[in-house]
Design a protein around this motif. Sequence first.
Motif, PDB file in Angstrom:
ATOM      1  N   VAL A 294       0.457  -6.111   0.807  1.00 26.47           N
ATOM      2  CA  VAL A 294       0.597  -4.788   0.350  1.00 26.47           C
ATOM      3  C   VAL A 294       1.198  -3.917   0.897  1.00 26.47           C
ATOM      4  CG1 VAL A 294      -1.333  -3.212  -0.817  1.00 26.47           C
ATOM      5  CG2 VAL A 294      -1.172  -5.599  -1.229  1.00 26.47           C
ATOM      6  N   ALA A 295       0.744  -3.574   2.302  1.00 29.68           N
ATOM      7  CA  ALA A 295       1.207  -2.396   2.908  1.00 29.68           C
ATOM      8  C   ALA A 295       2.904  -2.522   3.063  1.00 29.68           C
ATOM      9  CB  ALA A 295       0.768  -2.720   4.409  1.00 29.68           C
ATOM     10  N   ASP A 296       3.440  -3.621   3.129  1.00 31.79           N
ATOM     11  CA  ASP A 296       5.083  -3.638   2.928  1.00 31.79           C
ATOM     12  C   ASP A 296       5.553  -3.327   1.615  1.00 31.79           C
ATOM     13  OD1 ASP A 296       4.886  -4.472   5.732  1.00 31.79           O
ATOM     14  OD2 ASP A 296       5.169  -6.749   5.669  1.00 31.79           O
TER      15      ASP A 296
ATOM     16  N   LEU B 167       0.537  -0.696  -7.764  1.00 31.37           N
ATOM     17  CA  LEU B 167      -0.279  -0.099  -6.535  1.00 31.37           C
ATOM     18  C   LEU B 167      -1.786  -0.420  -6.875  1.00 31.37           C
ATOM     19  CD1 LEU B 167      -0.813   0.785  -3.735  1.00 31.37           C
ATOM     20  CD2 LEU B 167      -0.647   3.211  -4.609  1.00 31.37           C
ATOM     21  N   LEU B 168      -2.154   0.086  -7.877  1.00 31.37           N
ATOM     22  CA  LEU B 168      -3.483  -0.021  -8.431  1.00 31.37           C
ATOM     23  C   LEU B 168      -4.057  -1.466  -8.492  1.00 31.37           C
ATOM     24  CD1 LEU B 168      -5.961   1.662  -9.305  1.00 31.37           C
ATOM     25  CD2 LEU B 168      -5.168   1.624 -11.604  1.00 31.37           C
ATOM     26  N   ARG B 169      -3.131  -2.399  -9.255  1.00 24.88           N
ATOM     27  CA  ARG B 169      -3.389  -3.647  -9.363  1.00 24.88           C
ATOM     28  C   ARG B 169      -3.518  -4.469  -8.046  1.00 24.88           C
ATOM     29  NH1 ARG B 169      -2.451  -6.577 -14.188  1.00 24.88           N
ATOM     30  NH2 ARG B 169      -3.703  -7.852 -13.045  1.00 24.88           N
ATOM     31  N   ASP B 170      -2.573  -4.019  -7.146  1.00 27.30           N
ATOM     32  CA  ASP B 170      -2.782  -4.453  -5.785  1.00 27.30           C
ATOM     33  C   ASP B 170      -3.921  -4.354  -4.798  1.00 27.30           C
ATOM     34  OD1 ASP B 170      -0.465  -5.731  -6.290  1.00 27.30           O
ATOM     35  OD2 ASP B 170       0.904  -4.652  -5.298  1.00 27.30           O
ATOM     36  N   LEU B 171      -4.270  -3.045  -5.183  1.00 32.38           N
ATOM     37  CA  LEU B 171      -5.579  -2.653  -4.390  1.00 32.38           C
ATOM     38  C   LEU B 171      -6.855  -3.210  -5.130  1.00 32.38           C
ATOM     39  CD1 LEU B 171      -4.732   1.341  -4.198  1.00 32.38           C
ATOM     40  CD2 LEU B 171      -4.618  -0.490  -2.296  1.00 32.38           C
ATOM     41  N   GLN B 172      -6.609  -3.469  -6.395  1.00 31.36           N
ATOM     42  CA  GLN B 172      -7.985  -4.222  -6.946  1.00 31.36           C
ATOM     43  C   GLN B 172      -8.056  -5.679  -6.399  1.00 31.36           C
ATOM     44  OE1 GLN B 172      -7.524  -2.760 -11.168  1.00 31.36           O
ATOM     45  NE2 GLN B 172      -9.479  -3.349 -11.152  1.00 31.36           N
ATOM     46  N   ASP B 173      -6.983  -6.164  -6.410  1.00 32.13           N
ATOM     47  CA  ASP B 173      -6.941  -7.737  -5.992  1.00 32.13           C
ATOM     48  C   ASP B 173      -7.578  -7.801  -4.282  1.00 32.13           C
ATOM     49  OD1 ASP B 173      -6.182  -8.553  -8.259  1.00 32.13           O
ATOM     50  OD2 ASP B 173      -3.744  -8.849  -7.296  1.00 32.13           O
ATOM     51  N   LEU B 174      -6.994  -6.853  -3.628  1.00 35.99           N
ATOM     52  CA  LEU B 174      -7.613  -6.859  -2.059  1.00 35.99           C
ATOM     53  C   LEU B 174      -9.043  -6.456  -2.393  1.00 35.99           C
ATOM     54  CD1 LEU B 174      -4.918  -4.318  -0.405  1.00 35.99           C
ATOM     55  CD2 LEU B 174      -5.506  -6.910   0.172  1.00 35.99           C
TER      56      LEU B 174
ATOM     57  N   HIS C 271     -12.383 -21.159  -3.352  1.00 31.69           N
ATOM     58  CA  HIS C 271     -11.326 -20.753  -2.460  1.00 31.69           C
ATOM     59  C   HIS C 271     -10.786 -19.343  -2.875  1.00 31.69           C
ATOM     60  CE1 HIS C 271      -9.922 -24.955  -1.229  1.00 31.69           C
ATOM     61  NE2 HIS C 271     -10.431 -25.335  -2.420  1.00 31.69           N
ATOM     62  N   ALA C 272     -10.610 -18.782  -1.687  1.00 33.88           N
ATOM     63  CA  ALA C 272     -10.003 -17.210  -1.702  1.00 33.88           C
ATOM     64  C   ALA C 272      -8.271 -17.320  -1.907  1.00 33.88           C
ATOM     65  CB  ALA C 272     -10.526 -16.568  -0.583  1.00 33.88           C
ATOM     66  N   ASP C 273      -7.818 -17.285  -2.975  1.00 31.64           N
ATOM     67  CA  ASP C 273      -6.496 -16.978  -3.061  1.00 31.64           C
ATOM     68  C   ASP C 273      -6.069 -15.414  -2.831  1.00 31.64           C
ATOM     69  OD1 ASP C 273      -6.252 -19.637  -4.051  1.00 31.64           O
ATOM     70  OD2 ASP C 273      -6.639 -18.750  -6.119  1.00 31.64           O
ATOM     71  N   GLY C 274      -4.891 -15.647  -2.026  1.00 32.74           N
ATOM     72  CA  GLY C 274      -4.063 -14.197  -2.009  1.00 32.74           C
ATOM     73  C   GLY C 274      -3.221 -13.817  -2.749  1.00 32.74           C
ATOM     74  N   LEU C 275      -2.555 -12.876  -2.637  1.00 28.82           N
ATOM     75  CA  LEU C 275      -1.680 -12.297  -3.741  1.00 28.82           C
ATOM     76  C   LEU C 275      -0.204 -13.022  -3.662  1.00 28.82           C
ATOM     77  CD1 LEU C 275      -3.284  -9.881  -2.619  1.00 28.82           C
ATOM     78  CD2 LEU C 275      -1.825  -8.371  -3.490  1.00 28.82           C
ATOM     79  N   SER C 276       0.146 -13.455  -4.873  1.00 28.71           N
ATOM     80  CA  SER C 276       1.539 -14.139  -4.899  1.00 28.71           C
ATOM     81  C   SER C 276       2.618 -13.489  -4.470  1.00 28.71           C
ATOM     82  CB  SER C 276       1.595 -14.792  -6.332  1.00 28.71           C
ATOM     83  OG  SER C 276       1.514 -13.737  -7.184  1.00 28.71           O
TER      84      SER C 276
ATOM     85  N   LEU D  67      -6.943 -12.480   3.878  1.00 31.65           N
ATOM     86  CA  LEU D  67      -7.266 -10.974   3.468  1.00 31.65           C
ATOM     87  C   LEU D  67      -6.417 -10.252   4.544  1.00 31.65           C
ATOM     88  CD1 LEU D  67      -8.632  -8.634   2.003  1.00 31.65           C
ATOM     89  CD2 LEU D  67     -10.351  -8.672   3.862  1.00 31.65           C
ATOM     90  N   ALA D  68      -6.123 -10.792   5.850  1.00 30.82           N
ATOM     91  CA  ALA D  68      -5.200 -10.219   6.620  1.00 30.82           C
ATOM     92  C   ALA D  68      -3.756 -10.353   6.090  1.00 30.82           C
ATOM     93  CB  ALA D  68      -5.486 -10.887   7.942  1.00 30.82           C
ATOM     94  N   ASP D  69      -3.468 -11.405   5.501  1.00 31.21           N
ATOM     95  CA  ASP D  69      -1.974 -11.629   4.832  1.00 31.21           C
ATOM     96  C   ASP D  69      -1.820 -10.622   3.782  1.00 31.21           C
ATOM     97  OD1 ASP D  69      -1.349 -13.407   7.029  1.00 31.21           O
ATOM     98  OD2 ASP D  69      -1.912 -14.992   5.717  1.00 31.21           O
ATOM     99  N   ALA D  70      -2.936 -10.556   2.964  1.00 31.16           N
ATOM    100  CA  ALA D  70      -2.712  -9.840   1.620  1.00 31.16           C
ATOM    101  C   ALA D  70      -2.792  -8.251   2.088  1.00 31.16           C
ATOM    102  CB  ALA D  70      -4.139 -10.002   0.814  1.00 31.16           C
ATOM    103  N   PHE D  71      -3.231  -7.684   3.075  1.00 29.35           N
ATOM    104  CA  PHE D  71      -3.296  -6.275   3.455  1.00 29.35           C
ATOM    105  C   PHE D  71      -1.778  -6.103   3.973  1.00 29.35           C
ATOM    106  CE2 PHE D  71      -8.031  -5.582   3.719  1.00 29.35           C
ATOM    107  CZ  PHE D  71      -8.021  -4.325   3.121  1.00 29.35           C
TER     108      PHE D  71
END
Length: 155
Positions: free
Chosen positions: A24-26, A85-92, A71-76, A17-21
């Motif tokens: 998405v921020a970047d 952005l909406l989809r990335d926020l939903q993934d988070l 397993h909790a997968d991060g964003l590819s 989750l830290a890596d995914a945030f």
Amino acid sequence: MHLSTYIGLQHAASRTLADAFRQVADGHAAEPDVYFLGRTLARMSDAHVDRLAPLAERYGEDREDEPERLHADGLSRTRSGGVGLLRDLQDLYTLASFLDITWTVLGQAAQGTRDRELLDVVNSCKVNTQRQLSWLNTRIKQAAPQALIASAAST
């Protein structure tokens, strides 16, 4: 005892989750709130990783018995544009929800084992995860109309 499975699961998912945030921020740095709050929320998850480390040492992090579906997968990758952005926020949000319920499971185990240290970590980290979920929910509500309606109206 499968406590080691869930501590390992939460430890790895918190890193994810830290890596995914951060990702998405970047990836959406043009949105200042997403960039700055995304980085802040990533640090919050980094703190969870640090808080879990002593518990992982004490109980272990058993991944051999962990079912694949846990397993909790991060964003590819991050997506572009308003819908991206909406989809990335939903993934988070999905990932943070996974962490939230895992904190609940660990909290029940902490109560059952009367492990005060684990219960303290769970209670403080769960509050932070719920803050992350709250911001994500609010930001999704803000992004949805613009991404789904405003862009369609302009075409």
